[in-house]
Design an enzyme around this catalytic site. Sequence first.
Site, PDB file in Angstrom:
ATOM      1  N   CYS A 156       0.849  -1.182   0.000  1.00 37.85           N
ATOM      2  CA  CYS A 156       0.000   0.000   0.000  1.00 37.85           C
ATOM      3  C   CYS A 156       0.889   1.237   0.000  1.00 37.85           C
ATOM      4  O   CYS A 156       1.957   1.238   0.615  1.00 37.85           O
ATOM      5  CB  CYS A 156      -0.934   0.091   1.195  1.00 37.85           C
ATOM      6  N   ARG A 205       3.474  -0.378  -5.123  1.00 37.51           N
ATOM      7  CA  ARG A 205       3.259  -0.975  -3.798  1.00 37.51           C
ATOM      8  C   ARG A 205       1.913  -1.673  -3.692  1.00 37.51           C
ATOM      9  O   ARG A 205       1.638  -2.371  -2.719  1.00 37.51           O
ATOM     10  CB  ARG A 205       3.344   0.105  -2.709  1.00 37.51           C
ATOM     11  N   TRP A 263      -3.121  -2.511  -1.641  1.00 32.52           N
ATOM     12  CA  TRP A 263      -2.945  -3.932  -1.927  1.00 32.52           C
ATOM     13  C   TRP A 263      -3.713  -4.637  -0.818  1.00 32.52           C
ATOM     14  O   TRP A 263      -3.327  -4.586   0.352  1.00 32.52           O
ATOM     15  CB  TRP A 263      -1.464  -4.296  -1.891  1.00 32.52           C
ATOM     16  N   ASN A 304      -1.212   1.479   6.142  1.00 30.60           N
ATOM     17  CA  ASN A 304      -0.486   0.350   5.575  1.00 30.60           C
ATOM     18  C   ASN A 304      -0.125  -0.566   6.745  1.00 30.60           C
ATOM     19  O   ASN A 304       0.517  -0.128   7.689  1.00 30.60           O
ATOM     20  CB  ASN A 304       0.786   0.861   4.872  1.00 30.60           C
ATOM     21  N   GLY A 305      -0.565  -1.817   6.674  1.00 29.31           N
ATOM     22  CA  GLY A 305      -0.293  -2.738   7.787  1.00 29.31           C
ATOM     23  C   GLY A 305      -1.530  -3.564   8.055  1.00 29.31           C
ATOM     24  O   GLY A 305      -2.514  -3.494   7.311  1.00 29.31           O
ATOM     25  N   GLU A 325      13.500 -19.465 -10.188  1.00 28.41           N
ATOM     26  CA  GLU A 325      13.195 -18.097 -10.572  1.00 28.41           C
ATOM     27  C   GLU A 325      12.454 -18.064 -11.913  1.00 28.41           C
ATOM     28  O   GLU A 325      11.523 -17.275 -12.101  1.00 28.41           O
ATOM     29  CB  GLU A 325      14.497 -17.277 -10.638  1.00 28.41           C
ATOM     30  N   LYS A 383       8.915 -16.259 -12.370  1.00 31.28           N
ATOM     31  CA  LYS A 383       8.692 -15.184 -13.340  1.00 31.28           C
ATOM     32  C   LYS A 383       7.490 -15.520 -14.218  1.00 31.28           C
ATOM     33  O   LYS A 383       6.641 -14.682 -14.472  1.00 31.28           O
ATOM     34  CB  LYS A 383       9.920 -14.979 -14.249  1.00 31.28           C
ATOM     35  N   GLU A 431       4.169 -15.285 -12.248  1.00 26.65           N
ATOM     36  CA  GLU A 431       3.685 -13.978 -11.783  1.00 26.65           C
ATOM     37  C   GLU A 431       3.224 -13.081 -12.904  1.00 26.65           C
ATOM     38  O   GLU A 431       2.347 -12.249 -12.690  1.00 26.65           O
ATOM     39  CB  GLU A 431       4.700 -13.274 -10.868  1.00 26.65           C
ATOM     40  N   HIS A 486      11.410 -37.866  -7.882  1.00 24.43           N
ATOM     41  CA  HIS A 486      10.799 -38.192  -6.590  1.00 24.43           C
ATOM     42  C   HIS A 486       9.341 -37.755  -6.530  1.00 24.43           C
ATOM     43  O   HIS A 486       8.809 -37.511  -5.453  1.00 24.43           O
ATOM     44  CB  HIS A 486      11.619 -37.578  -5.462  1.00 24.43           C
ATOM     45  N   LYS A 528       4.920  -4.387  -5.564  1.00 24.11           N
ATOM     46  CA  LYS A 528       6.388  -4.402  -5.658  1.00 24.11           C
ATOM     47  C   LYS A 528       7.046  -4.636  -4.296  1.00 24.11           C
ATOM     48  O   LYS A 528       8.028  -5.353  -4.209  1.00 24.11           O
ATOM     49  CB  LYS A 528       6.861  -3.089  -6.278  1.00 24.11           C
TER      50      LYS A 528
HETATM   51  C1  F6R Z   1       9.193 -11.294  -7.926  1.00 24.92           C
HETATM   52  C2  F6R Z   1       9.568 -10.330  -6.913  1.00 24.92           C
HETATM   53  C3  F6R Z   1       9.393 -10.696  -5.485  1.00 24.92           C
HETATM   54  C4  F6R Z   1      10.461 -10.018  -4.625  1.00 24.92           C
HETATM   55  C5  F6R Z   1      10.162 -10.236  -3.136  1.00 24.92           C
HETATM   56  C6  F6R Z   1      11.219  -9.601  -2.252  1.00 24.92           C
HETATM   57  O1  F6R Z   1       9.535 -10.843  -9.200  1.00 24.92           O
HETATM   58  O2  F6R Z   1       9.977  -9.259  -7.224  1.00 24.92           O
HETATM   59  O3  F6R Z   1       9.367 -12.078  -5.280  1.00 24.92           O
HETATM   60  O4  F6R Z   1      11.712 -10.545  -4.945  1.00 24.92           O
HETATM   61  O5  F6R Z   1       8.915  -9.690  -2.834  1.00 24.92           O
HETATM   62  O6  F6R Z   1      11.304  -8.243  -2.495  1.00 24.92           O
HETATM   63  P1  F6R Z   1      12.551  -7.401  -2.016  1.00 24.92           P
HETATM   64  O7  F6R Z   1      13.728  -7.826  -2.818  1.00 24.92           O
HETATM   65  O8  F6R Z   1      12.174  -5.968  -2.271  1.00 24.92           O
HETATM   66  O9  F6R Z   1      12.739  -7.701  -0.564  1.00 24.92           O
END
Ligand code: F6R
Length: 615
Positions: free
Chosen positions: A2, A27, A75, A101-102, A488, A492, A495, A511, A610
């Site tokens: 947020c 955010r 969010w 936010n929280g 990863e 990617k 998401e 397994h 983000k």
């Molecule tokens: C996926 C992504 C998230 C962040 C995770 C940690 O593309 O960006 O999985 O890697 O939320 O975020 P940070 O690095 O900001 O702590």
Amino acid sequence: MCGIFGYLGHQDAAPLVLAGLERLAYRGYDSAGVAVIDRAGHLEVRKSAGKLANLTSLLEREPLSGNAGLGHTRWATHGAPTDANAHPHLDGTGEVVVVHNGIVENYIELKGRLAAEGHTFTSATDTEVIPHLIQELLAQGHTLAEAVRLAAAELRGAHAIACMHAGSPGTLVALRIGNAGGVSVGFGSGEMFVASDLPALLPLTTSVAPLAPGEMAVVTPEGCEMLTLDGRRVDTARQTIAMNPVAAARGGHRHFMLKEIMEQPESAMSCLRGRLGFTPPSAVLGELPFTSEELRSLSRVVFLGMGTTQYATRVGARTTELLARLPASAEDASEYRYREPVVDERTLAVAVSQSGETADTLEAMHLAAGGGARTLAITNVAGSQADRGADATLLMHAGPEIGVASTKTFVNSMLVMYLLAAHLGHARGALTDAAAAAHVEEAARLPALLGEALELNRGVYERLAAAYVKARRFLFLGRGLLDPIAREGALKLKEISYIHAEGMAAAEMKHGPIALIDGETPVVALVLRDALYEKMLGNISEVKARGGVVIAIATAGDDSIEAQVDDVLWVPPCPPLLAPMLAAVPVQLFAYHTAVHLGNDVDQPRNLAKSVTVE
Ligand code: F6R
């Protein structure tokens, strides 16, 4: 998560708040709202579910006028992303307005008590109890600042809150409890700003004061007073931040994500700048305050992170173990913080976070510090909570990352950890001068190799995206340093394309997951020419023997692989420890082109944000 943005001054507040929310949309972006108070003390709110564009059109149809404004981009945690649940939230009289936010962990108890006292609620959020609590305290004769402070004392959990009251149109109160994302005050001339993070303030002012946990700011257009949440005045230091907001523009690319993938050679170069000593070659990490004696006395390194960043730490931990001969682990910070881990003064806890604001990572770092560990933050955001809270910081220097899916910071975080591992190895005597120098020379090759990786496979990604977009699910397989890249790659793809994908160590497939193999489950196999190449070929054969489809990510020049798989994406030949950073490129671009083919919102995928500033 947020985003919070507030304004007090002489300009029309609504457009400024809206522009601030745009900068904070990473955010959270499932709903947004703005409240404005005019000079006569008339408070009005506009809010709308969906992206910020919906709020913008609403404000065009129903404008707000006034010089005090508070906005929020959400969010959702409690309550679906609807108009009613969007912030700002009001009390029953419509005079107290709050953005938050929280998570109010005791909101059920508080809501029950307030409802029994006659308060009625209009949303399904936890936040709505806050304006009601503040209104009760105002009714008892407290000032706005006092009422906010006392109300905050009733909340459990970590919070960032901003509040205004129609009865005091020239005051905005902001506070922070724990690590639910930051709150910073920005100083203008006859005007003041409040925002969740520094980049949102930078186009308006570079003079800022970030609130520490347990602090509050009572802001007026002329300045602000800082207090602790137990009411003592504090002198929170004002800082001047340098940053170029223009760098955040898309630079001709269709999406920020593509821009950020394409600029990886340059961002890796920025990360290396000033950190490579050449006579003799050595990793120069001057930011580290630890003496050689302290580095030699370490008994373990614990890397803490979440999501993509946690996958980067898996590479970092293996590299550290290899070069520094130190036990090193990569921990899911959300699990670490609750499992009473063994920590002592000989532990180095490395919190890795692009944003430097991830709640679980911050808490895990604080927990390790509490157990006596030395702490190091690796982050992309100077002034972030990770930066401020750690004993030392190594910045990623990737430049602002706007796309919600991390790309260039994934690579830069692995690069910083590579330099750190070489530095530790050398300082501890695990690497000879010559060996340390060889690693530094290899690291220096990364920008050029990334450039080559971006040049390879032109046009192939689009073809593969079209060919495989109907797949129900994908498996990504890798071994050694490429196991985290397989994970990863799956993350990617999930998401941004919303196609289910699983990434795993290739041997793990036998397994259980091998049961998933069929002609409709493509397997992306990371099969570079490394020490585990033959083993990976074995895993590919197992997939092919079961009618599976394989897309290989292979070393350019490995012509023999083509006959064994269905499609190939190439990576330039490279030293083994650079392989994860280079193999990241094709998994990023494969996910990107698949999502574009599907017409998805690549930069703001559904349900995500983000920075995850709630646990
Ligand atoms: C996926 C992504 C998230 C962040 C995770 C940690 O593309 O960006 O999985 O890697 O939320 O975020 P940070 O690095 O900001 O702590």
